[in-house]
Write a protein that holds these residues in place. Structure first.
Motif, PDB file in Angstrom:
ATOM      1  N   HIS A 289       0.821   1.559  12.447  1.00  0.00           N
ATOM      2  CA  HIS A 289       0.265   0.537  11.475  1.00  0.00           C
ATOM      3  C   HIS A 289      -1.196  -0.023  11.958  1.00  0.00           C
ATOM      4  N   ARG A 290      -1.112  -0.383  13.023  1.00  0.00           N
ATOM      5  CA  ARG A 290      -2.431  -1.064  13.692  1.00  0.00           C
ATOM      6  C   ARG A 290      -3.719   0.042  13.549  1.00  0.00           C
ATOM      7  N   HIS A 291      -3.205   1.206  14.086  1.00  0.00           N
ATOM      8  CA  HIS A 291      -4.327   2.443  14.150  1.00  0.00           C
ATOM      9  C   HIS A 291      -4.702   2.769  12.692  1.00  0.00           C
ATOM     10  N   LEU A 292      -3.724   2.608  11.689  1.00  0.00           N
ATOM     11  CA  LEU A 292      -4.186   3.086  10.476  1.00  0.00           C
ATOM     12  C   LEU A 292      -4.813   1.735   9.505  1.00  0.00           C
ATOM     13  N   GLN A 293      -4.584   0.565   9.978  1.00  0.00           N
ATOM     14  CA  GLN A 293      -5.317  -0.697   9.334  1.00  0.00           C
ATOM     15  C   GLN A 293      -6.803  -0.481  10.071  1.00  0.00           C
ATOM     16  N   LYS A 294      -7.092  -0.169  11.237  1.00  0.00           N
ATOM     17  CA  LYS A 294      -8.133  -0.006  11.561  1.00  0.00           C
ATOM     18  C   LYS A 294      -9.111   0.889  10.989  1.00  0.00           C
ATOM     19  N   GLU A 295      -8.501   1.835  10.411  1.00  0.00           N
ATOM     20  CA  GLU A 295      -9.207   3.106   9.641  1.00  0.00           C
ATOM     21  C   GLU A 295      -9.277   2.708   7.990  1.00  0.00           C
ATOM     22  N   GLY A 296      -8.884   1.337   7.891  1.00  0.00           N
ATOM     23  CA  GLY A 296      -9.035   1.068   6.289  1.00  0.00           C
ATOM     24  C   GLY A 296      -7.985   1.691   5.541  1.00  0.00           C
ATOM     25  N   THR A 297      -6.631   2.037   5.788  1.00  0.00           N
ATOM     26  CA  THR A 297      -5.454   2.567   5.244  1.00  0.00           C
ATOM     27  C   THR A 297      -4.392   2.045   5.542  1.00  0.00           C
ATOM     28  N   SER A 298      -3.353   2.525   5.139  1.00  0.00           N
ATOM     29  CA  SER A 298      -1.858   2.101   5.564  1.00  0.00           C
ATOM     30  C   SER A 298      -0.892   3.498   5.353  1.00  0.00           C
ATOM     31  N   TYR A 299       0.265   3.383   6.137  1.00  0.00           N
ATOM     32  CA  TYR A 299       1.241   4.417   5.643  1.00  0.00           C
ATOM     33  C   TYR A 299       1.563   4.498   4.507  1.00  0.00           C
ATOM     34  N   GLN A 300       1.733   3.373   3.624  1.00  0.00           N
ATOM     35  CA  GLN A 300       2.027   3.353   2.229  1.00  0.00           C
ATOM     36  C   GLN A 300       1.126   4.047   1.351  1.00  0.00           C
ATOM     37  N   GLN A 301      -0.129   3.677   1.736  1.00  0.00           N
ATOM     38  CA  GLN A 301      -1.177   4.214   0.913  1.00  0.00           C
ATOM     39  C   GLN A 301      -1.427   5.888   0.874  1.00  0.00           C
ATOM     40  N   LEU A 302      -1.166   6.318   2.364  1.00  0.00           N
ATOM     41  CA  LEU A 302      -1.429   7.782   2.631  1.00  0.00           C
ATOM     42  C   LEU A 302       0.001   8.470   1.932  1.00  0.00           C
ATOM     43  N   LYS A 303       1.134   7.773   1.893  1.00  0.00           N
ATOM     44  CA  LYS A 303       2.306   8.309   1.377  1.00  0.00           C
ATOM     45  C   LYS A 303       2.036   8.341  -0.264  1.00  0.00           C
ATOM     46  N   ASP A 304       1.437   7.236  -0.866  1.00  0.00           N
ATOM     47  CA  ASP A 304       1.376   7.492  -2.210  1.00  0.00           C
ATOM     48  C   ASP A 304       0.373   8.599  -2.700  1.00  0.00           C
ATOM     49  N   ASP A 305      -0.813   8.686  -2.057  1.00  0.00           N
ATOM     50  CA  ASP A 305      -1.700   9.681  -2.204  1.00  0.00           C
ATOM     51  C   ASP A 305      -1.156  11.019  -1.998  1.00  0.00           C
TER      52      ASP A 305
END
Length: 360
Positions: A289-305
């Motif tokens: 989650h920390r790595h994805l947050q640094k990249e301006g996204t989240s697991y949930q956002q990637l999952k939804d997309d």
């Protein structure tokens, strides 16, 4: 002819020429092109005259067709990279043969050694590969991945250029960053190859060359390999997506691309949880989650997309009912799928199907 590489933003797509080359392999082996296209979720045939204006195809569809061909023909090359059959598992064994090398030069030489060893059991008269040549007066080196034993007249500029691109991606992955190319040499003279392949290689394209090669500085050959058998296992799980995608997925920090690749591999099954993804990447969920947050996204956002893209793919499969698609997407309640689909596309599943002229 040489041109400066394009710096325009990349779409996650591949040249349609390369996709059509795969479809011709389907046809040449006696399979129904229309049936295979339906299997991968494409509702039109790019080989037909009315679709000749199309210039690219989504990477996920190219990847699915590539994988489908490997399954159908039980051949990881299906006659495009070698005149002989490459049984399933050949690519994995080649990567295991390479992964413990110390430098890029050693890895490329071992790649050629593996394929030469592979070829010697098929013919007593084979020419050995010469994967690296130095341009001493310019401080450059050229990498070639061709098979010197291919029969004359089998050259196909689109498929050969795509194969060269996949080898570029493979060795970029081994060193953990995109290879710093000086230029790329293609045999074909079609000017469209420049616009199609310069964005992929991010380097100038030289047409009408005697061989398909990559040119880089000799110093680059000393780049260390950074992958291990553990990371290779994950790479193989998502292949061929990492070798095809235009997105720059090769740098260690681009965690969202690794998550997307795992999602793409699991299309048609339950979407992996954040815990499963984290386990695959050998980290905790919190670190993911920390790595994805640094990249301006989240697991949930990637999952939804991903679910949006997958839902649209399924909706284009006429044999699937909306309720069946909801279950495939992991929705226990079909009304929740209806709400999500409308949020994603601006229309209900029924309206989308009506637009396609497909019954619900």
């Amino acid at each position: 002819m040489t041109r400066t590489a394009s710096k325009q933003p990349l779409k996650d797509s591949m040249p349609m020429k390369a996709f059509r080359s795969l479809l011709r392999v389907v046809a040449n082996h006696g399979y129904s092109v229309d049936e295979v296209l339906e299997t991968i979720g494409l509702q039109y045939n790019p080989l037909l005259p009315e679709y000749q204006h199309l210039t690219d195809i989504p990477t996920r569809l190219y990847s699915k067709l590539y994988r489908q061909l490997m399954i159908m023909l039980q051949d990881e090359a299906f006659g495009m990279m070698t005149p002989d059959r490459a049984p399933p598992g050949t690519f994995r064994m080649m990567c295991l043969f390479i992964v413990h090398c110390r430098t890029l030069q050693q890895a490329i030489e071992r790649y050629a050694e593996f394929l030469d060893y592979f070829d010697q059991f098929r013919s007593s008269t084979v020419r050995r590969r010469q994967p690296i040549s130095e341009l001493n007066d310019k401080g450059l080196a050229r990498l070639r991945f061709d098979n010197p034993n291919m029969p004359a007249g089998t050259d196909n500029p689109a498929s050969e250029a795509s194969t060269l691109y996949m080898m570029y991606r493979l060795f970029s992955w081994f060193v953990g960053q995109n290879l710093p190319l000086h230029s790329v040499q293609l045999v074909g003279g079609d000017q469209r190859l420049i616009s199609e392949y310069e964005p992929l290689f991010d380097a100038p394209i030289e047409l009408n060359q005697p061989e398909y090669t990559l040119t880089l500085t000799k110093d680059s050959l000393a780049m260390p390999l950074v992958q291990t058998e553990s990371t290779l296992h994950e790479f193989l799980r998502t292949a061929p997506y990492p070798l095809i995608s235009r997105r720059k997925t090769l740098n260690a920090g681009e965690y969202q691309e690794k998550v997307k690749a795992i999602f793409a591999h699991e299309l048609g099954s339950e979407i992996p949880s954040a815990q499963v993804i984290a386990d695959h990447l050998n980290m905790s969920v919190r670190t993911l989650h920390r790595h994805l947050q640094k990249e301006g996204t989240s697991y949930q956002q990637l999952k939804d997309d991903f679910r949006k893209d997958a839902a649209v793919t399924y909706m284009n499969r006429r044999e699937l009912s909306i309720n069946a698609i909801a279950l495939l997407m992991g929705f226990q309640d079909s009304s929740a799928f209806h709400r999500s689909f409308k949020k994603w596309t601006g229309m209900s599943p029924g309206q989308y199907r009506q637009q396609l002229g497909t019954p619900s």
